[in-house]
Design an enzyme around this catalytic site. Sequence first.
Site, PDB file in Angstrom:
ATOM      1  N   GLU A  28       3.954   5.580   5.470  1.00 36.94           N
ATOM      2  CA  GLU A  28       4.141   5.433   6.872  1.00 36.94           C
ATOM      3  C   GLU A  28       3.713   6.680   7.527  1.00 36.94           C
ATOM      4  O   GLU A  28       3.951   7.904   6.759  1.00 36.94           O
ATOM      5  CB  GLU A  28       5.600   5.026   7.325  1.00 36.94           C
ATOM      6  CG  GLU A  28       5.739   3.491   6.812  1.00 36.94           C
ATOM      7  CD  GLU A  28       6.984   2.699   7.187  1.00 36.94           C
ATOM      8  OE1 GLU A  28       7.207   1.454   7.139  1.00 36.94           O
ATOM      9  OE2 GLU A  28       7.867   3.598   7.926  1.00 36.94           O
ATOM     10  N   GLU A  78      -1.111  -2.100  -1.145  1.00 40.06           N
ATOM     11  CA  GLU A  78      -2.246  -2.657  -1.458  1.00 40.06           C
ATOM     12  C   GLU A  78      -3.488  -1.623  -0.965  1.00 40.06           C
ATOM     13  O   GLU A  78      -4.343  -1.549  -1.978  1.00 40.06           O
ATOM     14  CB  GLU A  78      -2.423  -3.879  -0.953  1.00 40.06           C
ATOM     15  CG  GLU A  78      -1.413  -4.931  -1.135  1.00 40.06           C
ATOM     16  CD  GLU A  78      -0.410  -5.039   0.025  1.00 40.06           C
ATOM     17  OE1 GLU A  78       0.165  -6.065   0.185  1.00 40.06           O
ATOM     18  OE2 GLU A  78      -0.062  -3.883   0.587  1.00 40.06           O
TER      19      GLU A  78
END
Length: 150
Positions: A49, A60
């Site tokens: 993040e 992913e």
Amino acid sequence: MILTDEIRDRLITAAREAARRAYAPYSRFGVGAAVLLSDGSVVTGANFENASYGLSLCAETVALATVSSAGRLADVLAIGVIGGAMDAEGIARGLTPVGPCGRCRQVINEAAQVGDRDIVVWCGAAEGDAVDRHMLSDLLPHAFGPRDLQ
């Protein structure tokens, strides 16, 4: 390569380990991904993040970017994904399988079209044995990809 239960379990275990390295101070939701390549090797990624939320990267996407950087995008056979709310120690928890978001489905589709194959997506729970098996084509029907640009 036959995608056995043992391979599924290996990917889910690797995704759980990757989730332990998630950097998710804002959402407190850790995700791990493990990508299986045609030679049996596994590449992992965790969500990353950013204070500017739109710049955050999903697990992913991190794993598949690593695969692409190694020139192996066409070799992707399957991916395992887990996620859950993080506890005080930063460990993802939860008994419900978590699947890839829409953006990640599109990123996985890039690998599927480059490799000319449908990719198995195993969605696992952060804890316990719950794992759902999907084909990417079911998760993202009528996908847009490299073939549409030809």
